[in-house]
Design an enzyme around this catalytic site. Structure first.
Site, mmCIF file in Angstrom:
data_model
loop_
_atom_site.group_PDB
_atom_site.id
_atom_site.type_symbol
_atom_site.label_atom_id
_atom_site.label_comp_id
_atom_site.label_asym_id
_atom_site.label_seq_id
_atom_site.Cartn_x
_atom_site.Cartn_y
_atom_site.Cartn_z
ATOM 1 N N GLY A 48 3.923 -9.007 -21.288
ATOM 2 C CA GLY A 48 3.391 -9.324 -20.037
ATOM 3 C C GLY A 48 1.656 -10.192 -19.170
ATOM 4 O O GLY A 48 0.808 -9.666 -19.954
ATOM 5 N N GLY A 50 0.550 -10.281 -16.179
ATOM 6 C CA GLY A 50 0.372 -10.132 -14.086
ATOM 7 C C GLY A 50 -1.119 -9.640 -14.620
ATOM 8 O O GLY A 50 -2.082 -10.654 -14.942
ATOM 9 N N HIS A 274 5.873 5.055 -1.705
ATOM 10 C CA HIS A 274 5.046 3.995 -0.631
ATOM 11 C C HIS A 274 5.671 4.294 0.611
ATOM 12 O O HIS A 274 6.978 3.924 1.202
ATOM 13 C CB HIS A 274 5.158 2.563 -0.996
ATOM 14 C CG HIS A 274 3.810 1.728 0.016
ATOM 15 N ND1 HIS A 274 3.796 1.857 1.405
ATOM 16 C CD2 HIS A 274 3.265 1.361 -0.729
ATOM 17 C CE1 HIS A 274 2.494 0.969 1.551
ATOM 18 N NE2 HIS A 274 2.123 0.949 0.109
ATOM 19 N N SER A 292 2.554 -3.652 3.831
ATOM 20 C CA SER A 292 1.746 -3.155 3.265
ATOM 21 C C SER A 292 0.667 -2.233 4.212
ATOM 22 O O SER A 292 1.496 -1.730 5.037
ATOM 23 C CB SER A 292 0.253 -3.858 3.655
ATOM 24 O OG SER A 292 -1.595 -3.772 3.140
ATOM 25 N N ARG A 338 -0.983 8.295 0.755
ATOM 26 C CA ARG A 338 0.685 7.768 0.148
ATOM 27 C C ARG A 338 1.713 8.835 0.621
ATOM 28 O O ARG A 338 2.303 9.042 0.935
ATOM 29 C CB ARG A 338 0.842 6.511 -0.822
ATOM 30 C CG ARG A 338 -0.134 5.081 -0.104
ATOM 31 C CD ARG A 338 0.676 4.519 -1.341
ATOM 32 N NE ARG A 338 -0.085 3.267 -0.699
ATOM 33 C CZ ARG A 338 -0.232 2.157 -1.652
ATOM 34 N NH1 ARG A 338 0.142 2.035 -3.070
ATOM 35 N NH2 ARG A 338 -0.766 1.296 -1.443
ATOM 36 N N HIS A 409 7.722 2.950 -5.369
ATOM 37 C CA HIS A 409 6.657 2.018 -5.365
ATOM 38 C C HIS A 409 6.034 1.610 -6.259
ATOM 39 O O HIS A 409 6.539 1.076 -7.673
ATOM 40 C CB HIS A 409 6.075 1.651 -4.406
ATOM 41 C CG HIS A 409 5.133 0.712 -4.206
ATOM 42 N ND1 HIS A 409 5.173 -0.236 -3.582
ATOM 43 C CD2 HIS A 409 3.471 0.952 -3.947
ATOM 44 C CE1 HIS A 409 4.211 -0.733 -3.453
ATOM 45 N NE2 HIS A 409 2.642 -0.382 -4.057
ATOM 46 N N GLU A 433 -0.284 -0.779 -15.083
ATOM 47 C CA GLU A 433 0.195 0.177 -14.892
ATOM 48 C C GLU A 433 1.328 0.926 -15.843
ATOM 49 O O GLU A 433 2.195 1.835 -15.687
ATOM 50 C CB GLU A 433 1.564 -0.234 -13.499
ATOM 51 C CG GLU A 433 2.544 0.759 -12.719
ATOM 52 C CD GLU A 433 3.200 0.095 -11.917
ATOM 53 O OE1 GLU A 433 4.438 0.962 -11.118
ATOM 54 O OE2 GLU A 433 2.801 -1.117 -11.553
ATOM 55 N N ARG A 443 -1.365 7.264 -6.616
ATOM 56 C CA ARG A 443 -2.628 6.044 -6.730
ATOM 57 C C ARG A 443 -2.961 5.715 -4.913
ATOM 58 O O ARG A 443 -1.704 5.948 -4.664
ATOM 59 C CB ARG A 443 -1.446 5.868 -7.520
ATOM 60 C CG ARG A 443 -3.041 4.034 -7.421
ATOM 61 C CD ARG A 443 -2.355 2.654 -7.917
ATOM 62 N NE ARG A 443 -0.744 2.110 -7.369
ATOM 63 C CZ ARG A 443 -0.617 1.479 -6.079
ATOM 64 N NH1 ARG A 443 -2.062 1.149 -5.055
ATOM 65 N NH2 ARG A 443 -0.082 0.990 -5.470
#
Length: 645
Positions: A48, A50, A274, A292, A338, A409, A433, A443
């Site tokens: 990974g 990212g 989300h 967003s 959220r 999300h 994550e 989160r």
């Protein structure tokens, strides 16, 4: 469905002793280190690339370690981290509005509904300021005030402005910074970057993670790779729900296959919904689009006061609008966390106040902000997000309110790790994550980028060095019997998938699984629904292995075969998520059990019985896993019922 008491392990998170503000500093000093000349003797595999994986690769290579990275995309720049829009948190207190490291720590623990390890969260808050300095030095184009200072905006769950941002492209800009740092080390010969590879098996030798088996997604060839340690930074598992804000390539296979080799899976039921996504428009969709959370700074959420009101939003007068978040939560208003915003949107729609063709949407209205600040100011802050919304919906959010609805999300659950970010398997580290560690049951917005970069830039360089310096590593070749065994198992799984030759596509089964997950393991859960979900998932999985049709071969590009392997893992992970939710009868954060709520409909925790991490140990196919626990102690933030009113 309970683990016998004599088999429950009490896990040790290896949290250092001492005052919470001193733990990380003292721990860094007391850890063993590898001298610069010896670092070149050690090798690291990073799966990974990212934000977490890319920053770790750059940092470890700069220190002198030999790093090999793997990503499923054709370039590390395509990691799903680019999709993060709104920002990254840090307690710089530039607006002079009362922020501090402790306040960021407190908000994050509270936002996670007291289900995160305090020491990890405080360390995250501590190193966050360093991340901003690092990224500015890399040239990340954060938004700035007229005088040149960095701008901040607010995000949910906080009453201060601590979120640094680059319009609605923050994830992309931060990833380009990490990618640039990593590619510099590729050029220096310290990082070997392998693209279009998928990890299909973890290799463990004498109790230590020593390598991986990958499948080349272009040729279909299986490959063996050996190192002294393995780092997984492969993101979350939101795509188990089929429809989510995640890229279609985002998957859980690397982490889940590590789980099947003995790594504990922590809190799999902790998934985030989300609140600010473009609503589902029909059965044709394969993913959902995130809007967003930063939009809630200036956008006001509302529904008509009259049920089933089909008038255009601009035709509904102010006195007939219910700005329900501002009404219910006057202290935080539209900037509640959220999980709270999502649950309230669902409640409004379930009660008949939803808008749009499906009734499963609420309005996010910018008319007040445009009137106050002017359209140019709003365009400067959110222009690319507004453009994206208009391209997808053919509606102009400058003229009419956006329609939004919650969607799957982020996932707070993941492989269990200790304070050093090492799983229960020695030498297997898990970042970002992909681990469970820093967010508890929910989160806060702008904390994902913070954790990914904190783990990669400022935590793993210390903790992996301590691991290397504290252990001896036998010299291995990829011809070792454990590599041969792992390779054989990998090939057999893919050959089995190709041999089924059934009548239904991989997507057919994935959609069916996603509906079960959304209906019963989504925003609201109850005992009856979770038991039903477990039975239904088992039935889907049984039919999958009898009737899935995977076209093509295993010696070429075959996206259907890729998907089949991942959906096979989702069909097991979905059951584990439902089982974890069933075995946690309390409500906390994004895990809302209908049987456990306050009189006002808020999540009600059971701290006496469930103030712990659930860490599941695989026992074999068709055998219920063991549920171990790590007790959580709150010595700095008092356990209280969350309130944002």
């Amino acid at each position: 469905m309970t683990t016998p008491a004599d088999k429950i392990k009490k896990l040790d998170g290896k949290v250092p002793a001492g005052a919470i503000s001193e733990k990380w500093k003292n721990h860094k000093f007391h850890m063993k280190i590898v001298n610069p000349a010896n670092k070149r003797k050690y090798s690291v595999i990073i799966v990974g690339t990212g934000l977490a994986g890319g920053s770790a690769a750059a940092s470890l290579a700069e220190l002198g370690y030999n790093v090999t990275t793997f990503c499923i995309q054709d370039s590390p720049r395509r990691a799903h981290s680019i999709a993060a829009q709104g920002g990254i948190n840090a307690a710089k207190n530039y607006p002079n509005d009362g922020d501090s490291v402790y306040r960021l720590f407190y908000d994050t623990v509270k936002g996670g509904d007291y289900r995160a390890r305090e020491a990890n969260v405080h360390r995250l808050a501590e190193v966050a300021n360093n991340i901003i300095d690092q990224c500015v030095a890399q040239g990340v184009p954060f938004a700035r005030e007229y005088g040149g200072t960095l701008s901040n905006r607010s995000f949910g769950g906080s009453q201060v402005s601590r979120t640094f941002y680059a319009r609605g492209q923050t994830g992309q800009q931060l990833l380009l910074g990490a990618y640039s740092a990593m590619m510099k080390e590729v050029n220096n010969g310290k990082v070997k970057s392998l693209t279009r590879r998928e990890m299909v098996e973890l290799v463990i030798v004498n109790g230590k993670a020593r390598g991986i088996i990958t499948r080349n997604l272009v040729t279909g060839e299986f490959e063996r790779h050996m190192a002294d340690a393995v780092i997984l930074a492969t993101g979350g598992y939101g795509n188990v729900f089929y429809l989510s804000t995640n890229a279609k390539a985002s998957n859980a296979s690397a982490a889940f296959r590590a789980y099947k080799k003995g790594a504990y899976f922590g809190n799999p039921c902790f998934t985030q919904i989300h609140p600010t996504c473009i609503p589902v428009s029909g059965d044709h969709q394969s993913k959902l689009t995130l809007m967003s959370e930063s939009l809630r700074n200036d956008g006001r959420v509302w529904v008509p006061k009259k049920k089933g009101d089909t008038r255009k939003p601009q035709d509904i007068p102010e006195e007939e609008r219910d700005y329900y978040l501002e009404r219910i939560y006057p202290s935080f208003g539209n900037l509640v966390p959220r999980d709270v915003a999502s649950r309230n949107a669902k409640n409004m729609c379930d009660a008949g106040f939803g808008v749009g063709a499906t009734g499963l949407a609420v309005y996010l209205d910018f008319s007040s902000a445009i009137k106050r600040d002017g359209i140019d100011k709003i365009r400067e802050k959110y222009g690319n997000l507004f453009d994206m919304y208009q391209q997808i919906t053919d509606q102009d959010p400058y003229q009419t309110p956006m329609m939004i609805y919650p969607a799957i999300h982020y996932t707070m659950g993941g492989l269990w790790v200790d304070y050093n970010l090492m799983s229960n398997i020695e030498g297997l580290f898990v970042l970002g994550e992909a681990n469970f560690s820093d967010h508890g049951a929910n989160r806060l917005g702008a904390s994902a980028l913070m954790q990914g970069l904190a783990d990669g830039y400022f935590v793993i360089p210390y903790t992996i060095g301590d691991y290397f310096a504290s252990n001896k590593f036998e010299k291995l070749e990829t011809s070792h019997p454990e590599f041969e065994k792992a390779l054989k198992n990998s090939k057999e799984k893919y050959d089995r998938l190709l041999a089924i030759n059934g009548t239904k596509t991989v997507d057919d089964f994935h959609k069916e699984l996603g509906k079960v997950m959304w209906d019963h393991v989504g925003m609201a859960r109850n005992e009856q629904g979770l038991k039903k979900a477990i039975d239904q998932i088992r039935s889907i999985r049984e039919r999958f292995w009898k009737d899935v049709k995977v076209t093509g071969s295993n010696v070429d590009v075959n996206t259907e075969l890729e998907k089949a392997g991942r959906v096979a893992d989702f069909l097991e992970l979905g059951e584990l998520m439902a089982l974890d939710a069933l075995m946690r009868p309390e409500s906390c954060g994004g895990h809302f059990r209908e049987e456990s709520q306050t009189e006002e409909g808020e999540a009600k925790r059971d701290d006496e019985n469930y103030c712990h991490v659930a860490a599941w140990e695989y026992q074999g196919d068709g055998v219920e896993p063991l549920r171990h626990i790590e007790e959580l102690k709150f010595e700095n933030v008092k356990l209280t019922q969350r309130s944002y009113k």
